[in-house]
Design a protein around this motif. Structure first.
Motif, PDB file in Angstrom:
ATOM      1  N   LEU A   1      65.151  55.750  73.471  1.00 49.53           N
ATOM      2  CA  LEU A   1      65.044  54.581  72.608  1.00 49.53           C
ATOM      3  C   LEU A   1      66.231  54.509  71.651  1.00 49.53           C
ATOM      4  CD1 LEU A   1      63.252  52.168  71.837  1.00 49.53           C
ATOM      5  CD2 LEU A   1      62.183  53.665  70.151  1.00 49.53           C
ATOM      6  N   GLN A   2      66.589  55.638  71.033  1.00 49.37           N
ATOM      7  CA  GLN A   2      67.728  55.670  70.113  1.00 49.37           C
ATOM      8  C   GLN A   2      69.024  55.333  70.834  1.00 49.37           C
ATOM      9  OE1 GLN A   2      67.619  55.786  66.786  1.00 49.37           O
ATOM     10  NE2 GLN A   2      65.413  55.725  67.148  1.00 49.37           N
ATOM     11  N   TYR A   3      69.168  55.803  72.055  1.00 46.67           N
ATOM     12  CA  TYR A   3      70.344  55.509  72.859  1.00 46.67           C
ATOM     13  C   TYR A   3      70.485  53.998  73.061  1.00 46.67           C
ATOM     14  CZ  TYR A   3      73.568  55.684  76.850  1.00 46.67           C
ATOM     15  OH  TYR A   3      74.630  55.506  77.698  1.00 46.67           O
ATOM     16  N   LEU A   4      69.379  53.347  73.423  1.00 48.33           N
ATOM     17  CA  LEU A   4      69.421  51.908  73.639  1.00 48.33           C
ATOM     18  C   LEU A   4      69.636  51.142  72.341  1.00 48.33           C
ATOM     19  CD1 LEU A   4      66.700  51.613  76.382  1.00 48.33           C
ATOM     20  CD2 LEU A   4      69.132  51.092  76.630  1.00 48.33           C
ATOM     21  N   LEU A   5      69.043  51.608  71.263  1.00 50.69           N
ATOM     22  CA  LEU A   5      69.282  50.972  69.970  1.00 50.69           C
ATOM     23  C   LEU A   5      70.758  51.043  69.600  1.00 50.69           C
ATOM     24  CD1 LEU A   5      66.162  52.217  67.960  1.00 50.69           C
ATOM     25  CD2 LEU A   5      66.562  49.908  68.884  1.00 50.69           C
ATOM     26  N   SER A   6      71.401  52.175  69.901  1.00 47.48           N
ATOM     27  CA  SER A   6      72.828  52.335  69.594  1.00 47.48           C
ATOM     28  C   SER A   6      73.694  51.402  70.452  1.00 47.48           C
ATOM     29  CB  SER A   6      73.268  53.787  69.786  1.00 47.48           C
ATOM     30  OG  SER A   6      73.418  54.108  71.159  1.00 47.48           O
ATOM     31  N   LYS A   7      73.158  50.934  71.562  1.00 54.16           N
ATOM     32  CA  LYS A   7      73.870  50.005  72.450  1.00 54.16           C
ATOM     33  C   LYS A   7      73.569  48.542  72.100  1.00 54.16           C
ATOM     34  CE  LYS A   7      75.628  53.064  75.361  1.00 54.16           C
ATOM     35  NZ  LYS A   7      77.063  53.252  75.488  1.00 54.16           N
ATOM     36  N   GLY A   8      72.828  48.330  71.012  1.00 51.78           N
ATOM     37  CA  GLY A   8      72.546  46.961  70.570  1.00 51.78           C
ATOM     38  C   GLY A   8      71.269  46.360  71.099  1.00 51.78           C
ATOM     39  N   TYR A   9      70.396  47.181  71.664  1.00 50.83           N
ATOM     40  CA  TYR A   9      69.125  46.689  72.180  1.00 50.83           C
ATOM     41  C   TYR A   9      68.075  46.658  71.077  1.00 50.83           C
ATOM     42  CZ  TYR A   9      70.652  46.604  77.003  1.00 50.83           C
ATOM     43  OH  TYR A   9      71.311  46.284  78.169  1.00 50.83           O
ATOM     44  N   ALA A  10      67.118  45.769  71.209  1.00 52.20           N
ATOM     45  CA  ALA A  10      65.994  45.663  70.282  1.00 52.20           C
ATOM     46  C   ALA A  10      64.703  45.925  71.054  1.00 52.20           C
ATOM     47  CB  ALA A  10      65.955  44.277  69.654  1.00 52.20           C
ATOM     48  N   VAL A  11      63.723  46.479  70.354  1.00 51.01           N
ATOM     49  CA  VAL A  11      62.455  46.888  70.969  1.00 51.01           C
ATOM     50  C   VAL A  11      61.417  45.779  70.831  1.00 51.01           C
ATOM     51  CG1 VAL A  11      60.621  48.623  70.944  1.00 51.01           C
ATOM     52  CG2 VAL A  11      62.953  49.255  70.290  1.00 51.01           C
ATOM     53  N   HIS A  12      60.707  45.556  71.924  1.00 50.74           N
ATOM     54  CA  HIS A  12      59.619  44.576  71.938  1.00 50.74           C
ATOM     55  C   HIS A  12      58.425  45.160  72.687  1.00 50.74           C
ATOM     56  CE1 HIS A  12      63.348  42.297  71.594  1.00 50.74           C
ATOM     57  NE2 HIS A  12      62.655  41.383  70.949  1.00 50.74           N
ATOM     58  N   ILE A  13      57.263  44.653  72.341  1.00 49.63           N
ATOM     59  CA  ILE A  13      56.059  44.927  73.125  1.00 49.63           C
ATOM     60  C   ILE A  13      55.589  43.582  73.675  1.00 49.63           C
ATOM     61  CG2 ILE A  13      55.382  47.014  71.892  1.00 49.63           C
ATOM     62  CD1 ILE A  13      53.426  43.927  71.248  1.00 49.63           C
ATOM     63  N   ILE A  14      54.729  43.629  74.647  1.00 51.37           N
ATOM     64  CA  ILE A  14      54.091  42.414  75.138  1.00 51.37           C
ATOM     65  C   ILE A  14      52.751  42.300  74.429  1.00 51.37           C
ATOM     66  CG2 ILE A  14      53.193  41.178  77.150  1.00 51.37           C
ATOM     67  CD1 ILE A  14      56.220  41.616  77.235  1.00 51.37           C
ATOM     68  N   ASN A  15      52.586  41.255  73.623  1.00 57.49           N
ATOM     69  CA  ASN A  15      51.360  41.122  72.843  1.00 57.49           C
ATOM     70  C   ASN A  15      50.205  40.596  73.696  1.00 57.49           C
ATOM     71  OD1 ASN A  15      51.644  38.294  72.950  1.00 57.49           O
ATOM     72  ND2 ASN A  15      52.605  38.170  70.943  1.00 57.49           N
ATOM     73  N   ASP A  16      49.059  40.452  73.072  1.00 58.92           N
ATOM     74  CA  ASP A  16      47.858  40.030  73.798  1.00 58.92           C
ATOM     75  C   ASP A  16      47.976  38.644  74.413  1.00 58.92           C
ATOM     76  OD1 ASP A  16      46.658  42.439  73.179  1.00 58.92           O
ATOM     77  OD2 ASP A  16      45.601  41.650  71.413  1.00 58.92           O
ATOM     78  N   GLU A  17      48.894  37.831  73.891  1.00 63.39           N
ATOM     79  CA  GLU A  17      49.116  36.495  74.434  1.00 63.39           C
ATOM     80  C   GLU A  17      50.153  36.495  75.561  1.00 63.39           C
ATOM     81  OE1 GLU A  17      49.238  36.965  70.907  1.00 63.39           O
ATOM     82  OE2 GLU A  17      47.082  36.553  70.941  1.00 63.39           O
ATOM     83  N   GLY A  18      50.681  37.682  75.895  1.00 62.38           N
ATOM     84  CA  GLY A  18      51.665  37.790  76.965  1.00 62.38           C
ATOM     85  C   GLY A  18      53.085  37.474  76.523  1.00 62.38           C
ATOM     86  N   GLN A  19      53.309  37.415  75.217  1.00 65.07           N
ATOM     87  CA  GLN A  19      54.619  37.109  74.664  1.00 65.07           C
ATOM     88  C   GLN A  19      55.294  38.377  74.155  1.00 65.07           C
ATOM     89  OE1 GLN A  19      55.824  33.913  74.787  1.00 65.07           O
ATOM     90  NE2 GLN A  19      53.927  33.506  75.907  1.00 65.07           N
TER      91      GLN A  19
END
Length: 94
Positions: free
Chosen positions: A50-68
């Motif tokens: 996760l830290q590796y991807l954050l350092s590459k400019g990625y942001a973390v998301h989950i899929i919520n109960d509405e599928g978004q």
């Protein structure tokens, strides 16, 4: 720009997979879905990935109960607050 979706579930080997994708991470618009384990020493490889991807400019998301996709800043706290030990997370370049 090429767009692609990559699903990674490498049982703790996610960072090795990501390092192998390094040029693709730089040159393409990738959406990465990755299993993430919460807490303890077991998830150290997941935290490193996760830290590796954050350092590459990625942001973390989950899929919520509405599928978004829902942006998450503290993934461990978010998942633990919901009593979830592991989940698939979506990472997209911010």
């Amino acid at each position: 720009i090429t767009k692609a979706l990559i699903k990674i579930d490498a049982e703790g080997g996610e960072l090795s997979v990501l390092r192998g994708l390094d040029q693709s991470l730089e040159g393409h618009t990738l959406t990465i879905v990755m299993e993430y384990l919460v807490g303890g020493g077991v998830n150290s490889p997941h935290q490193q990935s996760l830290q590796y991807l954050l350092s590459k400019g990625y942001a973390v998301h989950i899929i919520n109960d509405e599928g978004q996709m829902q942006s998450v800043t503290d993934l461990d706290a978010f998942l633990m607050g919901r009593g979830i030990d592991s989940d698939n997370v979506v990472l997209v370049r911010a």
